[in-house]
Motif scaffolding. Structure first.
Motif, PDB file in Angstrom:
ATOM      1  N   LEU A   1       0.763  -1.122  -0.085  1.00  0.00           N
ATOM      2  CA  LEU A   1      -0.103  -0.098   0.135  1.00  0.00           C
ATOM      3  C   LEU A   1       0.756   1.128   0.016  1.00  0.00           C
ATOM      4  O   LEU A   1       0.452   2.289  -0.606  1.00  0.00           O
TER       5      LEU A   1
ATOM      6  N   HIS B   1      -3.360   1.892  -9.613  1.00  0.00           N
ATOM      7  CA  HIS B   1      -4.648   1.933  -9.375  1.00  0.00           C
ATOM      8  C   HIS B   1      -5.197   2.152  -7.866  1.00  0.00           C
ATOM      9  O   HIS B   1      -4.493   1.560  -6.840  1.00  0.00           O
ATOM     10  N   LEU B   2      -6.171   2.901  -7.787  1.00  0.00           N
ATOM     11  CA  LEU B   2      -6.698   2.915  -6.451  1.00  0.00           C
ATOM     12  C   LEU B   2      -7.295   1.749  -6.048  1.00  0.00           C
ATOM     13  O   LEU B   2      -7.279   1.249  -4.656  1.00  0.00           O
ATOM     14  N   LEU B   3      -7.942   0.854  -6.901  1.00  0.00           N
ATOM     15  CA  LEU B   3      -8.463  -0.520  -6.816  1.00  0.00           C
ATOM     16  C   LEU B   3      -7.335  -1.267  -5.982  1.00  0.00           C
ATOM     17  O   LEU B   3      -7.526  -2.039  -5.016  1.00  0.00           O
ATOM     18  N   SER B   4      -6.072  -1.207  -6.407  1.00  0.00           N
ATOM     19  CA  SER B   4      -5.037  -1.947  -6.017  1.00  0.00           C
ATOM     20  C   SER B   4      -4.692  -1.389  -4.461  1.00  0.00           C
ATOM     21  O   SER B   4      -4.379  -2.303  -3.757  1.00  0.00           O
ATOM     22  N   ALA B   5      -4.673  -0.292  -3.973  1.00  0.00           N
ATOM     23  CA  ALA B   5      -4.767   0.077  -2.916  1.00  0.00           C
ATOM     24  C   ALA B   5      -5.736  -0.536  -1.841  1.00  0.00           C
ATOM     25  O   ALA B   5      -5.563  -0.889  -0.760  1.00  0.00           O
ATOM     26  N   LEU B   6      -6.955  -0.568  -2.342  1.00  0.00           N
ATOM     27  CA  LEU B   6      -8.157  -1.074  -1.590  1.00  0.00           C
ATOM     28  C   LEU B   6      -7.882  -2.420  -1.184  1.00  0.00           C
ATOM     29  O   LEU B   6      -8.026  -2.973  -0.357  1.00  0.00           O
ATOM     30  N   LEU B   7      -7.256  -3.063  -2.625  1.00  0.00           N
ATOM     31  CA  LEU B   7      -7.165  -4.557  -2.398  1.00  0.00           C
ATOM     32  C   LEU B   7      -5.948  -5.054  -1.306  1.00  0.00           C
ATOM     33  O   LEU B   7      -6.210  -5.765  -0.391  1.00  0.00           O
ATOM     34  N   CYS B   8      -4.939  -4.007  -1.257  1.00  0.00           N
ATOM     35  CA  CYS B   8      -3.896  -4.179  -0.267  1.00  0.00           C
ATOM     36  C   CYS B   8      -4.288  -3.988   1.325  1.00  0.00           C
ATOM     37  O   CYS B   8      -4.145  -4.731   2.179  1.00  0.00           O
ATOM     38  N   LEU B   9      -5.421  -3.194   1.215  1.00  0.00           N
ATOM     39  CA  LEU B   9      -6.063  -2.900   2.653  1.00  0.00           C
ATOM     40  C   LEU B   9      -6.927  -4.081   3.122  1.00  0.00           C
ATOM     41  O   LEU B   9      -6.629  -4.442   4.152  1.00  0.00           O
ATOM     42  N   GLU B  10      -7.508  -4.533   2.040  1.00  0.00           N
ATOM     43  CA  GLU B  10      -8.329  -5.910   2.268  1.00  0.00           C
ATOM     44  C   GLU B  10      -7.127  -7.041   2.719  1.00  0.00           C
ATOM     45  O   GLU B  10      -7.748  -7.659   3.433  1.00  0.00           O
ATOM     46  N   GLY B  11      -6.223  -7.164   2.265  1.00  0.00           N
ATOM     47  CA  GLY B  11      -5.229  -8.029   2.388  1.00  0.00           C
ATOM     48  C   GLY B  11      -4.765  -7.800   3.821  1.00  0.00           C
ATOM     49  O   GLY B  11      -4.579  -8.896   4.696  1.00  0.00           O
TER      50      GLY B  11
ATOM     51  N   ALA C   1     -14.345  -1.341   3.421  1.00  0.00           N
ATOM     52  CA  ALA C   1     -14.252  -1.730   2.004  1.00  0.00           C
ATOM     53  C   ALA C   1     -15.147  -1.231   1.367  1.00  0.00           C
ATOM     54  O   ALA C   1     -15.005  -0.684   0.231  1.00  0.00           O
TER      55      ALA C   1
ATOM     56  N   GLY D   1     -14.508   2.369   0.652  1.00  0.00           N
ATOM     57  CA  GLY D   1     -13.413   2.586  -0.163  1.00  0.00           C
ATOM     58  C   GLY D   1     -13.928   2.350  -1.738  1.00  0.00           C
ATOM     59  O   GLY D   1     -13.560   3.091  -2.518  1.00  0.00           O
ATOM     60  N   LEU D   2     -14.845   1.506  -1.777  1.00  0.00           N
ATOM     61  CA  LEU D   2     -15.504   1.336  -3.295  1.00  0.00           C
ATOM     62  C   LEU D   2     -16.149   2.284  -3.835  1.00  0.00           C
ATOM     63  O   LEU D   2     -16.319   2.820  -4.719  1.00  0.00           O
TER      64      LEU D   2
END
Lengths: 98, 173, 348
Positions: free
Chosen positions: A19, A25-35, A71, A74-75
């Motif tokens: 992160l 991408h913003l979506l990649s950042a959100l996926l890292c937060l989810e991880g 999440a 974020g979306l």
């Protein structure tokens, strides 16, 4: 340090590094937060399971509810950013730079 | 069992490396799916069957579907996978970093436990984590109320963020 | 925005901070922080302007990261020591992580880069909430764990914040960015004294909230977000323009005003702890901040904008804004210095 402790710690720190360092991408950042949230869920569950603190098993559920809220917020921000900036690339968020 | 749980733990770290190494969101969501799946395995290995079920159903079934949908919306013509040149270096650096840190702690491992919950299972009818989660509905009622409130709040947050005025480039509603 | 939705958001904003105040368990404290972050997001992007949405996105990313780091550090602590109590955070790794996470959440200096940009994207009312109410919950946590925190980390954060807050504001022309850097500098003053006298941290936080409320409300009353708009502020409300220079100087910490009180007491405390070098650096960095406050005063009091604005002096028009909070905070920001002995007696 037990292997379990090492595993979820390194998983969290990998998500944090992902992160922090390179996001296109913003979506990649959100996926890292989810991880990161996933590793926290596993950490809380394993804590209550290993210490036999069974009354504590409710904590991962609460964490899951809150991470779901995070999440979805974020979306929603992803949608709002895509509408105002036309894309979800983080380089385009440059209107406020000094 | 020990080997299996070790394999799952390794899979968790590899899944997070796959997310963190900055591939296209498409593949990052795939990495997160893998990480959540092996996370279920880790929880089963420690005896938390109900928590594992919750992780599988809620996390994989609910949230990751939404993330995969968003990733499909934000798709690119040429998504970078993990073998592309811009990503493979990060994968390698992260893996080497994890191995190096593990080597730093080498010899300091102690096997506190592959102890599973229900060491006292002769005395209980329910599994430990099931009864623990059930506590949320009796003693933890306040926390349940807080969670319900924050879910309601999120509903309004999403509503206010996504509908709106006629500002910006693309505005359908 | 629908008033019912607005009421829910404001109530949640209050509830989040209250939950963090009331909790002794890290999970509940984390929940309060999360509720706080979620509740302010729609308020920030209320206008759906691209700048507002961008500021909201940046704020969300930093706050979510910081909250996750807090929970991770407390999990590490629980894994090592077996307790989730906030006051019993004793594992050194967890303490260091949580210091960094709280610094990121408040905008202390090595992790401050989000604060000016986020504040620049908001309107003044939301900016006021962001720089006052949103600081309270992290401060409640950092004061509770401060006996276990490493002194070197605290000193480094404090010195770095005051210096960066002074230096960063020098080159700005946007008022909200200047106020953001002033916020960073004041946070540095609060953090530097945390290890010696936490009650002084509370005192500094209280005076900072009063003074920055006065500044934000003044800017809102004169609807100015740039320095050159300040030059016509006297046509809008002449007496307010005169008092606003004084409240800016109070933010800078000049003696007969309220802002002098925390700086005076903190410098005294640092000297008592025989840290003359730290005290000197802090006092000198306050001069950097004072420079840009003085520049604002100069633009406000000593210049006349080269236009014919004064021909239609807008102060004749009836304003619809409520002026009571502005009056109260301005008076408190100017004249609380004589109350220093009473405040000290109350805090100790």
């Amino acid at each position: 340090m037990t292997p379990v402790h090492f595993s979820f710690s390194s998983a969290f720190i990998l998500g944090l590094m992902g992160l922090a360092f390179h996001r296109t991408h913003l979506l990649s950042a959100l996926l890292c937060l989810e991880g990161m949230m996933l590793s926290l869920f596993i950490a809380l569950s394993l804590w209550s399971l290993q210490l036999e603190a069974t009354g504590y098993s409710a904590a991962p559920m609460l964490l899951l509810a809150f991470s779901a809220c995070e999440a979805s917020a974020g979306l929603a921000l992803l949608v709002a950013t895509a509408r105002t900036h036309g894309t979800d690339r983080l380089q385009n968020l440059n209107l406020l730079q000094c | 069992m020990t080997y299996l749980v070790s394999l799952f733990l390794f899979g968790l770290v590899v899944g997070l490396v796959a997310v963190a190494s900055n591939p296209a969101p498409y593949f990052a969501a795939l990495g997160l799916v893998v990480a959540a799946g092996v996370g279920c395995g880790v929880l089963i290995g420690h005896g938390g069957l109900f928590l594992s079920l919750v992780l599988f159903l809620i996390y994989l079934g609910g949230m990751l579907v939404v993330f995969a949908y968003s990733a499909a919306l934000a798709a690119e013509p040429f998504p970078e996978s993990w073998v592309d040149r811009s990503v493979i270096w990060y994968v390698l650096v992260y893996l080497i970093g994890v191995v190096a840190v593990a080597g730093l702690f080498w010899g300091g491992w102690y096997e506190s436990s592959w102890v599973v919950v229900d060491g006292l299972k002769g005395f209980f009818v329910l599994r430990g984590d099931v009864s623990g989660v059930a506590l949320m509905y009796s003693f933890g009622g306040g926390m349940l109320v807080v969670c319900a409130w924050v879910l309601l709040l999120t509903l309004f947050v999403v509503l206010e963020l996504t509908r709106g005025l006629s500002r910006g480039a693309l505005r359908a509603v | 925005m629908n008033p019912y939705v607005l009421a829910i958001l404001i109530a949640s904003l209050g509830m989040g901070t209250t939950i963090t105040f009331a909790s002794s368990h890290w999970l509940l404290a984390w929940m309060g922080l999360e509720i706080n972050t979620l509740a302010i997001i729609p308020l920030m992007s209320k206008q759906h302007h691209p700048r507002a949405v961008e500021a909201t996105t940046k704020y969300f990313l930093t706050q979510a990261t910081a909250a996750a780091m807090i929970l991770f550090a407390s999990t590490t602590n629980a894994w090592v020591t077996g307790t989730w109590n906030i006051a019993q955070l004793s594992d050194p790794t967890a303490v260091a992580l949580i210091s960094i996470a709280l610094a990121l959440k408040m905008g202390l200096a090595p992790a401050h880069f989000w604060l000016p940009e986020v504040l620049q994207g908001l309107d003044l009312t939301t900016g006021l909430i962001l720089s006052t109410w949103q600081k309270l919950a992290p401060f409640a946590l950092i004061i509770q764990i401060s006996p276990n925190m490493h002194p070197a980390i605290l000193t480094a954060l404090g010195l770095c914040s005051t210096l960066v807050g002074g230096w960063g504001g020098l080159n700005q022309t946007q008022l909200r960015k200047i106020l953001a850097y002033s916020s960073i500098a004041h946070l540095g003053w609060m953090i530097i004294v945390l290890q010696f006298a936490p009650q002084l941290t509370l005192l500094t936080l209280a005076t900072y909230i009063v003074m920055t409320s006065a500044a934000f409300l003044t800017l809102k009353a004169s609807s100015s977000t740039k320095i050159n708009t300040l030059a016509t502020a006297w046509t809008k409300a002449p007496s307010l323009a005169a008092l606003a220079t004084l409240s800016l100087l109070s933010l800078g910490g000049l003696p007969p005003l309220t802002g002098f009180m925390p700086k005076w007491l903190i410098l005294q405390e640092l000297t008592k702890q025989s840290l003359p070098l730290t005290a000197t650096i802090m006092a000198l960095s306050a001069l950097l901040s004072l420079y840009f406050y003085l520049r604002l005063c100069y633009a406000m009091a000593l210049t006349i904008a080269p236009n014919v604005n004064n021909s239609s002096a807008p102060w004749q028009l009836l304003s619809t804004q409520s002026t009571l909070p502005l009056a109260l905070t301005t008076v408190a920001a100017l004249a609380l210095l004589p109350a220093t002995p009473a405040v000290l007696a109350m805090l100790t």
